[in-house]
Design a protein around this motif. Structure first.
Motif, PDB file in Angstrom:
ATOM      1  N   TYR A  26      -0.186   0.712 -13.579  1.00  0.00           N
ATOM      2  CA  TYR A  26       0.707   0.146 -12.572  1.00  0.00           C
ATOM      3  C   TYR A  26       0.057   0.080 -11.187  1.00  0.00           C
ATOM      4  CZ  TYR A  26       3.986   1.357 -16.298  1.00  0.00           C
ATOM      5  OH  TYR A  26       4.608   1.480 -17.516  1.00  0.00           O
ATOM      6  N   VAL A  27      -1.120   0.685 -11.048  1.00  0.00           N
ATOM      7  CA  VAL A  27      -1.859   0.626  -9.785  1.00  0.00           C
ATOM      8  C   VAL A  27      -2.925  -0.459  -9.901  1.00  0.00           C
ATOM      9  CG1 VAL A  27      -3.374   1.862  -8.185  1.00  0.00           C
ATOM     10  CG2 VAL A  27      -1.466   3.070  -9.281  1.00  0.00           C
ATOM     11  N   ASP A  28      -2.832  -1.470  -9.045  1.00  0.00           N
ATOM     12  CA  ASP A  28      -3.789  -2.580  -9.109  1.00  0.00           C
ATOM     13  C   ASP A  28      -5.127  -2.227  -8.465  1.00  0.00           C
ATOM     14  OD1 ASP A  28      -2.181  -4.870 -10.288  1.00  0.00           O
ATOM     15  OD2 ASP A  28      -0.864  -4.232  -8.670  1.00  0.00           O
ATOM     16  N   LYS A  29      -5.083  -1.410  -7.417  1.00  0.00           N
ATOM     17  CA  LYS A  29      -6.335  -1.021  -6.764  1.00  0.00           C
ATOM     18  C   LYS A  29      -6.154   0.344  -6.110  1.00  0.00           C
ATOM     19  CE  LYS A  29      -9.995  -2.715  -3.694  1.00  0.00           C
ATOM     20  NZ  LYS A  29     -10.453  -3.857  -2.831  1.00  0.00           N
ATOM     21  N   LEU A  30      -7.120   1.225  -6.364  1.00  0.00           N
ATOM     22  CA  LEU A  30      -7.093   2.571  -5.804  1.00  0.00           C
ATOM     23  C   LEU A  30      -8.083   2.659  -4.642  1.00  0.00           C
ATOM     24  CD1 LEU A  30      -5.946   5.454  -6.121  1.00  0.00           C
ATOM     25  CD2 LEU A  30      -7.831   5.942  -7.699  1.00  0.00           C
ATOM     26  N   HIS A  31      -7.597   3.104  -3.489  1.00  0.00           N
ATOM     27  CA  HIS A  31      -8.441   3.300  -2.315  1.00  0.00           C
ATOM     28  C   HIS A  31      -8.603   4.797  -2.074  1.00  0.00           C
ATOM     29  CE1 HIS A  31      -8.093  -0.960  -1.024  1.00  0.00           C
ATOM     30  NE2 HIS A  31      -6.890  -0.867  -1.574  1.00  0.00           N
ATOM     31  N   LEU A  32      -9.822   5.214  -1.726  1.00  0.00           N
ATOM     32  CA  LEU A  32     -10.099   6.626  -1.505  1.00  0.00           C
ATOM     33  C   LEU A  32     -10.419   6.879  -0.039  1.00  0.00           C
ATOM     34  CD1 LEU A  32     -12.313   7.269  -4.658  1.00  0.00           C
ATOM     35  CD2 LEU A  32      -9.857   7.652  -4.390  1.00  0.00           C
ATOM     36  N   LEU A  42       0.850  -1.190   0.000  1.00  0.00           N
ATOM     37  CA  LEU A  42       0.000   0.000   0.000  1.00  0.00           C
ATOM     38  C   LEU A  42       0.886   1.241   0.000  1.00  0.00           C
ATOM     39  CD1 LEU A  42      -2.773   1.468   0.327  1.00  0.00           C
ATOM     40  CD2 LEU A  42      -2.365   1.375   2.812  1.00  0.00           C
ATOM     41  N   ILE A  43       0.638   2.144  -0.951  1.00  0.00           N
ATOM     42  CA  ILE A  43       1.314   3.442  -0.998  1.00  0.00           C
ATOM     43  C   ILE A  43       0.320   4.499  -0.549  1.00  0.00           C
ATOM     44  CG2 ILE A  43       2.404   5.162  -2.488  1.00  0.00           C
ATOM     45  CD1 ILE A  43       3.320   2.845  -4.280  1.00  0.00           C
ATOM     46  N   ILE A  44       0.755   5.402   0.324  1.00  0.00           N
ATOM     47  CA  ILE A  44      -0.118   6.476   0.808  1.00  0.00           C
ATOM     48  C   ILE A  44       0.422   7.828   0.360  1.00  0.00           C
ATOM     49  CG2 ILE A  44      -1.106   7.633   2.825  1.00  0.00           C
ATOM     50  CD1 ILE A  44      -0.727   5.058   4.405  1.00  0.00           C
ATOM     51  N   ARG A  45      -0.389   8.584  -0.332  1.00  0.00           N
ATOM     52  CA  ARG A  45      -0.145  10.002  -0.600  1.00  0.00           C
ATOM     53  C   ARG A  45      -1.510  10.636  -0.817  1.00  0.00           C
ATOM     54  NH1 ARG A  45       3.730  14.116   0.172  1.00  0.00           N
ATOM     55  NH2 ARG A  45       2.149  15.752   0.088  1.00  0.00           N
ATOM     56  N   VAL A  56       7.631   6.040  -8.618  1.00  0.00           N
ATOM     57  CA  VAL A  56       7.736   5.038  -7.562  1.00  0.00           C
ATOM     58  C   VAL A  56       6.832   3.845  -7.889  1.00  0.00           C
ATOM     59  CG1 VAL A  56       7.331   4.555  -5.113  1.00  0.00           C
ATOM     60  CG2 VAL A  56       8.297   6.758  -5.809  1.00  0.00           C
ATOM     61  N   VAL A  57       5.601   4.146  -8.258  1.00  0.00           N
ATOM     62  CA  VAL A  57       4.632   3.099  -8.605  1.00  0.00           C
ATOM     63  C   VAL A  57       5.140   2.283  -9.788  1.00  0.00           C
ATOM     64  CG1 VAL A  57       2.287   2.665  -9.444  1.00  0.00           C
ATOM     65  CG2 VAL A  57       2.676   4.423  -7.696  1.00  0.00           C
ATOM     66  N   CYS A  91       8.265   1.982 -11.033  1.00  0.00           N
ATOM     67  CA  CYS A  91       9.485   1.222 -10.746  1.00  0.00           C
ATOM     68  C   CYS A  91       9.187  -0.004  -9.885  1.00  0.00           C
ATOM     69  CB  CYS A  91      10.508   2.122 -10.061  1.00  0.00           C
ATOM     70  SG  CYS A  91      11.236   3.371 -11.151  1.00  0.00           S
ATOM     71  N   LEU A  92       8.307   0.149  -8.910  1.00  0.00           N
ATOM     72  CA  LEU A  92       7.897  -0.998  -8.094  1.00  0.00           C
ATOM     73  C   LEU A  92       7.290  -2.089  -8.965  1.00  0.00           C
ATOM     74  CD1 LEU A  92       6.223   0.352  -4.819  1.00  0.00           C
ATOM     75  CD2 LEU A  92       8.053  -1.329  -4.957  1.00  0.00           C
ATOM     76  N   LYS A  93       6.339  -1.697  -9.807  1.00  0.00           N
ATOM     77  CA  LYS A  93       5.607  -2.663 -10.619  1.00  0.00           C
ATOM     78  C   LYS A  93       6.520  -3.375 -11.610  1.00  0.00           C
ATOM     79  CE  LYS A  93       1.546  -4.478 -11.463  1.00  0.00           C
ATOM     80  NZ  LYS A  93       0.841  -5.234 -10.405  1.00  0.00           N
ATOM     81  N   GLN A  94       7.469  -2.639 -12.160  1.00  0.00           N
ATOM     82  CA  GLN A  94       8.322  -3.211 -13.195  1.00  0.00           C
ATOM     83  C   GLN A  94       9.537  -3.950 -12.646  1.00  0.00           C
ATOM     84  OE1 GLN A  94       9.181   0.068 -15.878  1.00  0.00           O
ATOM     85  NE2 GLN A  94       7.286  -0.249 -17.004  1.00  0.00           N
ATOM     86  N   GLN A  95       9.905  -3.672 -11.400  1.00  0.00           N
ATOM     87  CA  GLN A  95      11.142  -4.257 -10.878  1.00  0.00           C
ATOM     88  C   GLN A  95      10.947  -5.294  -9.776  1.00  0.00           C
ATOM     89  OE1 GLN A  95      14.108  -1.184  -9.966  1.00  0.00           O
ATOM     90  NE2 GLN A  95      13.207   0.143 -11.521  1.00  0.00           N
ATOM     91  N   VAL A  96       9.753  -5.348  -9.194  1.00  0.00           N
ATOM     92  CA  VAL A  96       9.480  -6.351  -8.154  1.00  0.00           C
ATOM     93  C   VAL A  96       8.505  -7.377  -8.738  1.00  0.00           C
ATOM     94  CG1 VAL A  96       8.581  -6.762  -5.834  1.00  0.00           C
ATOM     95  CG2 VAL A  96       9.828  -4.637  -6.336  1.00  0.00           C
TER      96      VAL A  96
END
Length: 328
Positions: free
Chosen positions: A55-61, A9-12, A25-26, A28-33
């Motif tokens: 690159y975001v699998d699920k967006l939380h609001l 989970l990324i928070i911003r 960040v999103v 690079c994470l998706k492509q490298q991990v």
């Protein structure tokens, strides 16, 4: 032992520019991990930035009641939380989730010293690189590519702009939340009149009147699109522009995704303090004035505290015009 596939989970929560700078960040994470599943938590008003990001699998609001948000997130059973906001609310979220977390360092004290005493306490490291430091434990490295913005659906300049402004135009982003981030109308008029291309003014309803004043003074070369287009339509107009001029505002930072020749105009704020200088833009010019009183703020003010507003009024307009008018 680390799981074969991670759920992160990324928070911003805000704002436009800060969220835009999380997109490398999103990516690079998706492509490298391998196999990583990426979730992102933000405020509802900023979902448009990430809604179409592959690159975001699920967006939380963020919901009205924080406990409701936490309850939803707990059900996901994350392996890690990457807190790129570092606020009281993000702290509550990550502690309530009870999983391992890594937090972006805001350098609050250093920024206060830089503003109050004009000390060189903040290194001009870009915000993207500082965000990426937060995930280096996963072996992720900077791919040195621009920020991402993915437009939904199809758009057409035929329906957004008049025929006179559909080709080889300059997008001039005059919107900005705070007065001290906006160049006075008469200076915008002067720049527009000196450009060798048609100009499209972009911004929200808050600068619609400014756009009308500028257009009336500058003449038919300028088209005022302020308040007429939604955000994604404005982004599309920026994407199709020959060149871009913009103040320190969200749409200007979004424009960096398209690697246009870009002029950024800085008044009371300076990009180095927050690390928001144009990122991975091949050709750009930063317009600003060195003054003992600048910067006077991180985010902008409703008026110049000294009354002279030299940080905008003394900007070299000719340098801006020369950069935009040059043909390679």
């Amino acid at each position: 032992m680390q799981k074969e596939k991670l759920k992160i989970l990324i928070i911003r929560f805000s704002s436009i520019g800060d969220i835009i700078y999380t997109t490398p960040v999103v990516r690079c994470l998706k492509q490298q991990v391998p196999g990583v599943e990426i979730h992102f938590l933000t405020k509802p008003g900023f979902r448009f930035i990430l809604d179409n990001n592959p690159y975001v699998d699920k967006l939380h609001l963020l919901q009205n009641h924080l406990n409701d948000t936490i309850r939803e997130l707990k059900a996901e059973q994350f392996d890690y939380v990457i807190d790129l906001h570092n606020s009281l609310r993000s702290v509550l979220v990550k502690y309530k989730l009870g999983v391992k977390f890594y937090t972006f360092k805001k350098q609050r004290i250093r920024k206060i010293l830089a503003l109050k005493f004009k000390l060189n306490t903040v290194k001009p490291t870009h915000l993207v690189d500082r965000y990426l430091e937060t995930i280096k434990f996963l072996g992720v490295v900077n791919d040195q590519k621009p920020v991402d913005y993915f437009l939904p659906g199809d758009y057409s300049l035929n329906t957004l702009l008049p025929e006179t402004h559909q080709q080889d135009y300059v997008a001039f982003i005059i919107g900005a939340t705070h007065f001290t981030k906006r160049m006075p109308n008469e200076q915008v008029v002067s720049i527009c009149q000196s450009l060798n291309k048609p100009v499209v003014l972009l911004g929200g309803k808050d600068v619609e009147e400014n756009g009308a004043i500028i257009t009336e003074a500058a003449g038919a070369k300028v088209y005022n699109a302020c308040g007429k287009l939604n955000m994604n339509e404005s982004v599309y107009v920026v994407k199709q522009a020959a060149k871009v001029i913009g103040f320190d505002t969200g749409l200007t930072h979004i424009s960096e995704a398209f690697n246009k020749e870009l002029v950024t105009i800085w008044g009371s704020t300076v990009p180095e303090l927050l690390g928001v200088q144009p990122y991975q833009v091949t050709k750009h010019y930063e317009a600003g004035v060195e003054l003992p009183c600048r910067p006077c703020t991180k985010f902008g003010r409703s008026e110049c505290p000294l009354g002279h507003f030299k940080c905008m009024r003394d900007i070299d307009e000719k340098a801006i015009v020369d950069f935009v008018n040059r043909e390679l």
